[in-house]
Design a protein around this motif. Sequence first.
Motif, PDB file in Angstrom:
ATOM      1  N   VAL A  63       0.835  -1.201   0.000  1.00  0.00           N
ATOM      2  CA  VAL A  63       0.000   0.000   0.000  1.00  0.00           C
ATOM      3  C   VAL A  63       0.872   1.253   0.000  1.00  0.00           C
ATOM      4  N   ASN A  64       1.753   1.374   0.965  1.00  0.00           N
ATOM      5  CA  ASN A  64       2.712   2.471   1.034  1.00  0.00           C
ATOM      6  C   ASN A  64       4.086   1.860   1.283  1.00  0.00           C
ATOM      7  N   GLY A  65       5.074   2.684   1.488  1.00  0.00           N
ATOM      8  CA  GLY A  65       6.439   2.209   1.648  1.00  0.00           C
ATOM      9  C   GLY A  65       6.731   1.699   3.041  1.00  0.00           C
ATOM     10  N   MET A  66       8.024   1.752   3.400  1.00  0.00           N
ATOM     11  CA  MET A  66       8.458   1.254   4.704  1.00  0.00           C
ATOM     12  C   MET A  66       9.527   2.162   5.288  1.00  0.00           C
ATOM     13  N   THR A  67       9.512   2.247   6.614  1.00  0.00           N
ATOM     14  CA  THR A  67      10.530   2.957   7.377  1.00  0.00           C
ATOM     15  C   THR A  67      11.110   1.962   8.361  1.00  0.00           C
ATOM     16  N   LEU A  68      12.415   1.695   8.242  1.00  0.00           N
ATOM     17  CA  LEU A  68      13.088   0.706   9.089  1.00  0.00           C
ATOM     18  C   LEU A  68      14.252   1.395   9.786  1.00  0.00           C
ATOM     19  N   LYS A  69      14.214   1.436  11.133  1.00  0.00           N
ATOM     20  CA  LYS A  69      15.210   2.180  11.893  1.00  0.00           C
ATOM     21  C   LYS A  69      15.908   1.289  12.918  1.00  0.00           C
ATOM     22  N   ALA A  70      17.220   1.152  12.761  1.00  0.00           N
ATOM     23  CA  ALA A  70      18.065   0.573  13.810  1.00  0.00           C
ATOM     24  C   ALA A  70      18.612   1.754  14.615  1.00  0.00           C
ATOM     25  N   ASP A  71      19.164   1.490  15.781  1.00  0.00           N
ATOM     26  CA  ASP A  71      19.696   2.547  16.651  1.00  0.00           C
ATOM     27  C   ASP A  71      18.633   3.603  16.921  1.00  0.00           C
ATOM     28  N   PHE A  72      17.391   3.156  17.141  1.00  0.00           N
ATOM     29  CA  PHE A  72      16.264   4.060  17.359  1.00  0.00           C
ATOM     30  C   PHE A  72      16.481   4.954  18.574  1.00  0.00           C
ATOM     31  N   ASP A  73      17.237   4.447  19.564  1.00  0.00           N
ATOM     32  CA  ASP A  73      17.496   5.250  20.761  1.00  0.00           C
ATOM     33  C   ASP A  73      18.632   6.253  20.563  1.00  0.00           C
ATOM     34  N   GLY A  74      19.310   6.189  19.417  1.00  0.00           N
ATOM     35  CA  GLY A  74      20.318   7.175  19.075  1.00  0.00           C
ATOM     36  C   GLY A  74      21.620   7.092  19.856  1.00  0.00           C
ATOM     37  N   ASN A  75      21.927   5.929  20.444  1.00  0.00           N
ATOM     38  CA  ASN A  75      23.167   5.827  21.226  1.00  0.00           C
ATOM     39  C   ASN A  75      24.367   5.373  20.393  1.00  0.00           C
ATOM     40  N   GLY A  76      24.177   5.196  19.089  1.00  0.00           N
ATOM     41  CA  GLY A  76      25.292   4.883  18.193  1.00  0.00           C
ATOM     42  C   GLY A  76      25.693   3.429  18.128  1.00  0.00           C
ATOM     43  N   THR A  77      24.845   2.504  18.596  1.00  0.00           N
ATOM     44  CA  THR A  77      25.223   1.088  18.586  1.00  0.00           C
ATOM     45  C   THR A  77      24.326   0.197  17.739  1.00  0.00           C
ATOM     46  N   GLY A  78      23.388   0.729  17.019  1.00  0.00           N
ATOM     47  CA  GLY A  78      22.454  -0.112  16.267  1.00  0.00           C
ATOM     48  C   GLY A  78      22.772  -0.203  14.794  1.00  0.00           C
ATOM     49  N   ALA A  79      22.978  -1.407  14.308  1.00  0.00           N
ATOM     50  CA  ALA A  79      23.301  -1.640  12.900  1.00  0.00           C
ATOM     51  C   ALA A  79      22.054  -2.069  12.132  1.00  0.00           C
ATOM     52  N   PHE A  80      21.897  -1.517  10.926  1.00  0.00           N
ATOM     53  CA  PHE A  80      20.854  -1.960  10.012  1.00  0.00           C
ATOM     54  C   PHE A  80      21.529  -2.794   8.937  1.00  0.00           C
ATOM     55  N   SER A  81      20.983  -3.994   8.654  1.00  0.00           N
ATOM     56  CA  SER A  81      21.610  -4.833   7.632  1.00  0.00           C
ATOM     57  C   SER A  81      20.573  -5.598   6.819  1.00  0.00           C
ATOM     58  N   VAL A  82      20.893  -5.748   5.536  1.00  0.00           N
ATOM     59  CA  VAL A  82      20.137  -6.620   4.641  1.00  0.00           C
ATOM     60  C   VAL A  82      21.141  -7.637   4.107  1.00  0.00           C
ATOM     61  N   ALA A  83      20.946  -8.910   4.473  1.00  0.00           N
ATOM     62  CA  ALA A  83      21.841  -9.979   4.021  1.00  0.00           C
ATOM     63  C   ALA A  83      21.613 -10.268   2.542  1.00  0.00           C
ATOM     64  N   ALA A  84      22.516 -11.022   1.944  1.00  0.00           N
ATOM     65  CA  ALA A  84      22.386 -11.395   0.530  1.00  0.00           C
ATOM     66  C   ALA A  84      21.093 -12.167   0.276  1.00  0.00           C
ATOM     67  N   THR A  85      20.582 -12.868   1.275  1.00  0.00           N
ATOM     68  CA  THR A  85      19.332 -13.615   1.153  1.00  0.00           C
ATOM     69  C   THR A  85      18.111 -12.736   1.393  1.00  0.00           C
ATOM     70  N   GLY A  86      18.322 -11.477   1.778  1.00  0.00           N
ATOM     71  CA  GLY A  86      17.230 -10.571   2.099  1.00  0.00           C
ATOM     72  C   GLY A  86      16.952  -9.591   0.973  1.00  0.00           C
ATOM     73  N   SER A  87      15.780  -8.961   1.035  1.00  0.00           N
ATOM     74  CA  SER A  87      15.438  -7.922   0.068  1.00  0.00           C
ATOM     75  C   SER A  87      14.368  -7.026   0.671  1.00  0.00           C
ATOM     76  N   LEU A  88      14.313  -5.796   0.161  1.00  0.00           N
ATOM     77  CA  LEU A  88      13.273  -4.836   0.524  1.00  0.00           C
ATOM     78  C   LEU A  88      12.596  -4.409  -0.764  1.00  0.00           C
ATOM     79  N   ASN A  89      11.246  -4.458  -0.794  1.00  0.00           N
ATOM     80  CA  ASN A  89      10.533  -4.157  -2.021  1.00  0.00           C
ATOM     81  C   ASN A  89       9.248  -3.406  -1.699  1.00  0.00           C
ATOM     82  N   SER A  90       9.176  -2.178  -2.170  1.00  0.00           N
ATOM     83  CA  SER A  90       7.937  -1.408  -2.047  1.00  0.00           C
ATOM     84  C   SER A  90       7.387  -1.034  -3.419  1.00  0.00           C
ATOM     85  N   SER A  91       7.874  -1.684  -4.465  1.00  0.00           N
ATOM     86  CA  SER A  91       7.504  -1.295  -5.827  1.00  0.00           C
ATOM     87  C   SER A  91       6.049  -1.600  -6.167  1.00  0.00           C
ATOM     88  N   ALA A  92       5.382  -2.465  -5.427  1.00  0.00           N
ATOM     89  CA  ALA A  92       3.966  -2.739  -5.670  1.00  0.00           C
ATOM     90  C   ALA A  92       3.064  -1.766  -4.922  1.00  0.00           C
TER      91      ALA A  92
END
Length: 176
Positions: free
Chosen positions: A81-110
């Motif tokens: 329907v709409n896109g996506m917002t994905l946030k690591a380190d939401f608390d802002g302390n500098g320790t949160g990593a966001f990752s998409v592995a080779a087996t993963g994907s993000l798709n909002s094209s539909a």
Amino acid sequence: SGADLQNMTAGDLTIGDNRISSLSVDGVTAANVANISGKVILDASGNNATISFSGGSSTFGTLEANAARDLSVSTGVSTTVNGMTLKADFDGNGTGAFSVAATGSLNSSAASTSNDIILSGASISLAGDIATGAGALDMTSTGAINQTAGALNIGGATTLTAAGTSNIALTDGDND
């Protein structure tokens, strides 16, 4: 479970809060969230809390996920329907990593309205594919942004913000 989600009707649906330590998402289908007219919000904002998308691919109408620490994607995550917002380190302390592995994907094209994908974290590492159709891609990191493989198929504007321009590396993918 998916069956439990199918029995819920809501505008926006929030799962989790600042008291949980992790959320794992595995195989949510469009039918599971068909009765959610707004966005599904995954809230793992408590101290060192994480979110992982693994196992079966998951599909949402609109998705927001907030993890105090790491947010990892090792399977397909799509919005319809709409896109996506994905946030690591939401608390802002500098320790949160966001990752998409080779087996993963993000798709909002539909997605039919706004198919933007917004990603943030203390670091961002991409090895899987990202597709937005006509939507934009916005990545913000207080550290580095690295794309080591996978395709970026972005129809709209692309914004990359990292701590210093030498901390952005896009290599090896099919970047449109």
